[in-house]
Motif scaffolding. Structure first.
Motif, mmCIF file in Angstrom:
data_model
loop_
_atom_site.group_PDB
_atom_site.id
_atom_site.type_symbol
_atom_site.label_atom_id
_atom_site.label_comp_id
_atom_site.label_asym_id
_atom_site.label_seq_id
_atom_site.Cartn_x
_atom_site.Cartn_y
_atom_site.Cartn_z
ATOM 1 N N GLY A 45 0.352 -0.985 -0.583
ATOM 2 C CA GLY A 45 0.048 0.143 -0.411
ATOM 3 C C GLY A 45 0.850 0.982 0.006
ATOM 4 N N ASN A 46 2.304 1.050 0.136
ATOM 5 C CA ASN A 46 3.278 2.291 0.388
ATOM 6 C C ASN A 46 4.277 2.022 -0.151
ATOM 7 N N PRO A 47 5.073 2.489 -1.572
ATOM 8 C CA PRO A 47 6.379 1.717 -1.691
ATOM 9 C C PRO A 47 7.114 2.062 -0.438
ATOM 10 N N VAL A 48 8.446 1.178 -0.413
ATOM 11 C CA VAL A 48 9.205 0.758 0.081
ATOM 12 C C VAL A 48 10.361 1.908 -0.210
ATOM 13 N N GLY A 49 10.497 2.452 1.345
ATOM 14 C CA GLY A 49 11.198 3.288 1.076
ATOM 15 C C GLY A 49 11.020 5.230 1.972
ATOM 16 N N GLN A 50 9.259 4.861 1.697
ATOM 17 C CA GLN A 50 8.742 5.683 1.566
ATOM 18 C C GLN A 50 8.310 5.820 3.001
ATOM 19 N N SER A 51 8.288 7.257 3.914
ATOM 20 C CA SER A 51 7.589 7.737 5.535
ATOM 21 C C SER A 51 8.398 5.854 6.300
ATOM 22 N N ILE A 52 9.205 5.535 6.002
ATOM 23 C CA ILE A 52 9.989 4.905 7.033
ATOM 24 C C ILE A 52 9.924 4.500 8.222
ATOM 25 N N ALA A 53 10.758 6.149 8.790
ATOM 26 C CA ALA A 53 10.653 6.335 10.071
ATOM 27 C C ALA A 53 8.995 5.895 10.105
ATOM 28 N N THR A 54 8.017 5.957 10.233
ATOM 29 C CA THR A 54 6.721 6.317 10.307
ATOM 30 C C THR A 54 5.733 4.843 10.668
ATOM 31 N N TYR A 55 6.446 3.979 10.282
ATOM 32 C CA TYR A 55 6.159 2.703 10.742
ATOM 33 C C TYR A 55 6.442 2.188 12.108
ATOM 34 N N SER A 56 5.836 1.645 13.056
ATOM 35 C CA SER A 56 6.508 1.404 13.918
ATOM 36 C C SER A 56 5.200 -0.092 14.273
ATOM 37 N N LEU A 57 6.002 -1.058 15.111
ATOM 38 C CA LEU A 57 5.303 -2.143 15.917
ATOM 39 C C LEU A 57 5.282 -1.363 17.935
ATOM 40 N N LYS A 58 4.308 -2.106 18.226
ATOM 41 C CA LYS A 58 3.137 -1.482 19.288
ATOM 42 C C LYS A 58 3.627 -2.959 19.986
ATOM 43 N N PHE A 59 3.791 -4.082 21.130
ATOM 44 C CA PHE A 59 3.334 -4.504 21.713
ATOM 45 C C PHE A 59 3.093 -4.323 23.425
ATOM 46 N N ILE A 60 2.048 -5.399 23.984
ATOM 47 C CA ILE A 60 1.584 -4.742 25.353
ATOM 48 C C ILE A 60 1.171 -5.958 25.480
ATOM 49 N N GLU A 61 2.054 -6.241 27.083
ATOM 50 C CA GLU A 61 1.899 -7.346 27.648
ATOM 51 C C GLU A 61 0.478 -7.338 28.103
ATOM 52 N N ASN A 62 -0.087 -8.555 27.599
ATOM 53 C CA ASN A 62 -1.214 -8.906 28.440
ATOM 54 C C ASN A 62 -1.353 -9.038 29.524
ATOM 55 N N TRP A 63 -0.505 -9.437 30.273
ATOM 56 C CA TRP A 63 -0.786 -9.410 31.812
ATOM 57 C C TRP A 63 -0.724 -8.207 32.728
ATOM 58 N N LYS A 64 0.560 -7.302 32.832
ATOM 59 C CA LYS A 64 1.415 -6.162 33.777
ATOM 60 C C LYS A 64 0.254 -4.788 32.595
ATOM 61 N N LYS A 65 -0.209 -5.363 31.692
ATOM 62 C CA LYS A 65 -0.943 -4.577 30.278
ATOM 63 C C LYS A 65 0.394 -2.745 29.778
ATOM 64 N N GLN A 66 1.848 -3.149 30.027
ATOM 65 C CA GLN A 66 2.787 -2.367 29.600
ATOM 66 C C GLN A 66 2.879 -2.200 28.050
ATOM 67 N N ASN A 67 3.008 -1.588 27.556
ATOM 68 C CA ASN A 67 3.476 -0.482 26.193
ATOM 69 C C ASN A 67 5.117 -0.883 25.986
ATOM 70 N N TYR A 68 4.933 -1.552 24.784
ATOM 71 C CA TYR A 68 6.408 -1.152 24.239
ATOM 72 C C TYR A 68 6.810 -0.700 22.529
ATOM 73 N N ALA A 69 7.433 0.345 22.232
ATOM 74 C CA ALA A 69 7.171 0.388 20.228
ATOM 75 C C ALA A 69 8.544 0.533 20.399
ATOM 76 N N CYS A 70 8.662 0.018 19.077
ATOM 77 C CA CYS A 70 9.781 -0.410 18.073
ATOM 78 C C CYS A 70 9.717 0.804 16.896
ATOM 79 N N PRO A 71 10.429 1.079 16.294
ATOM 80 C CA PRO A 71 10.862 1.941 14.705
ATOM 81 C C PRO A 71 10.516 0.165 13.616
ATOM 82 N N LEU A 72 9.824 0.644 12.881
ATOM 83 C CA LEU A 72 10.295 -0.660 12.128
ATOM 84 C C LEU A 72 11.111 0.209 10.977
#
Length: 387
Positions: A45-72
């Protein structure tokens, strides 16, 4: 009025098209079971190489409900991310995470439940070493999990042995960080390479094999092995010879040992013992044996003297143990009997000296009584003979 409304509608439609234009066609998330999760995914949906810094992964721990975000990060026409998602050193088998793919403030669910203990891919083993011996090649390596809480000794290993410049290969399986390959199983003067990969062996953990370790190569130098074998055989054969030679030198050059050997080696001659057999009996063994068997001392062969008949008369012969004699039987005895009685008396007295005095007195009384009885019997026999 129509122009602002039209602009607003265009802005909303642009937002909807932007938010709906990206999605993950394929993804893979694994854990090395330390404290990070590695994800690789394809975004369309978006060519590779454009807006690379805007993509990220968000991890939510189900037990403690803590959030961790890391860029792609864009890498080889795909996106990857290595994210640290726990404060502990390692995961445990109960931890679960929800993963979301985000573009600025818009996020789409990627995985509702990710369990690290069920999606393990370990780091490749390293430090593969080959140690040659005269008979084999000993191969050792490090797993990279020597200090891990759960995987210190719960790993399976697979080895790939390859022959250089050839399609020949061989798979080996091990549970320890050691394998030995005999020299006679390999071709002479050939170059071989080996690499290792690992995987958890416990039923609590599931995952795929790790990547292969770097290749480690060596040359099967047979001449060196043969020389080592010859040296080992020579040492094994010469060692006992050297020990025996040392013992013999010690024996022959030690004065004490030499004297003992001379003493033990001396054997006495039996000639003096058998000399009378040839000189006196002229070799007659039967006569010589009889003479040596029936030789008695001179004192035993002499006849005994007759008992004296002129003994003095005794007074009160039946008074018991306390009766006293007018004449002592010892004084009335002939010299030869008196001499024997005195010897016997001394021996009895000598034995009784260690006891009490009454024992010695009792022995003297019994001796007098025995002498008295002998004299009475002699007297009666003489009386009968005269009648």
């Amino acid at each position: 009025m129509k122009c602002p409304q039209l602009l607003f509608v265009c802005w909303c439609s642009s937002i909807l098209t932007v938010t709906s234009c990206f999605r993950a066609d394929g993804y893979s998330c694994v854990s090395a079971y330390w404290n990070t999760i590695t994800c690789v995914l394809n975004i369309t949906g978006n060519p590779v190489g454009q807006s690379i810094a805007t993509y990220s992964l968000k991890f939510i721990e189900n037990w403690k409900k803590q959030n961790y975000a890391c860029p792609l990060v864009s890498m080889n026409h795909s996106y990857s991310s290595v994210c640290e998602v726990t404060e502990r050193k390692t995961f445990n088998h109960r931890q679960k995470y929800s993963i979301y793919l985000c573009n600025e403030s818009v996020c789409h669910p990627l995985l509702e439940e990710f369990i690290p203990s069920r999606n393990i891919q370990l780091t490749p083993p390293d430090d593969v070493k080959v140690q040659p011996t005269p008979e084999a090649f000993n191969i050792t390596w490090k797993s990279g999990y020597e200090e891990h809480m759960f995987f210190q000794s719960r790993l399976d290993y697979k080895l790939l042995l390859q022959k250089s410049q050839s399609s020949w290969s061989k798979n080996l399986s091990e549970t320890q960080k050691f394998v030995s390959i005999r020299r006679d199983e390999l071709d002479a003067y050939a170059t071989y390479c080996i690499r290792v990969k690992s995987k958890p062996s416990s039923h609590l953990y599931k995952g795929a094999w790790s990547e292969w370790s770097p290749l480690t190569c060596w040359n099967n130098d047979v001449q060196q092995g043969e020389q080592d074998n010859k040296l080992v055989i020579l040492i094994k054969s010469l060692a006992p010879v050297c020990v025996v030679a040392g013992v013999l030198l010690f024996v022959f050059y030690s004065p004490a040992v030499r004297m003992k050997i001379k003493t033990l080696s001396y054997t006495p001659s039996p000639a003096p013992f058998f000399q009378p057999l040839f000189e006196q009996n002229k070799g007659n063994l039967k006569v010589w044996v009889q003479q040596r068997s029936y030789t008695f001392p001179r004192s035993a062969m002499t006849p005994r003297r007759p008992f004296p008949t002129n003994m003095p008369k005794l007074r009160h012969p039946h008074r018991g143990l306390k009766g006293q004699l007018d004449v002592s039987p010892l004084d009335a005895s002939p010299p030869w009997l008196k001499r024997n009685l005195l010897t016997w008396r001394r021996s009895l007295n000598g034995r009784c000296v260690r006891g009490a005095r009454w024992t010695r007195r009792k022995v003297n009384v019994e001796l007098n009584i025995s002498i008295k009885k002998n004299l009475q019997k002699k007297k009666q026999s003489d009386t009968i003979a005269t009648l």
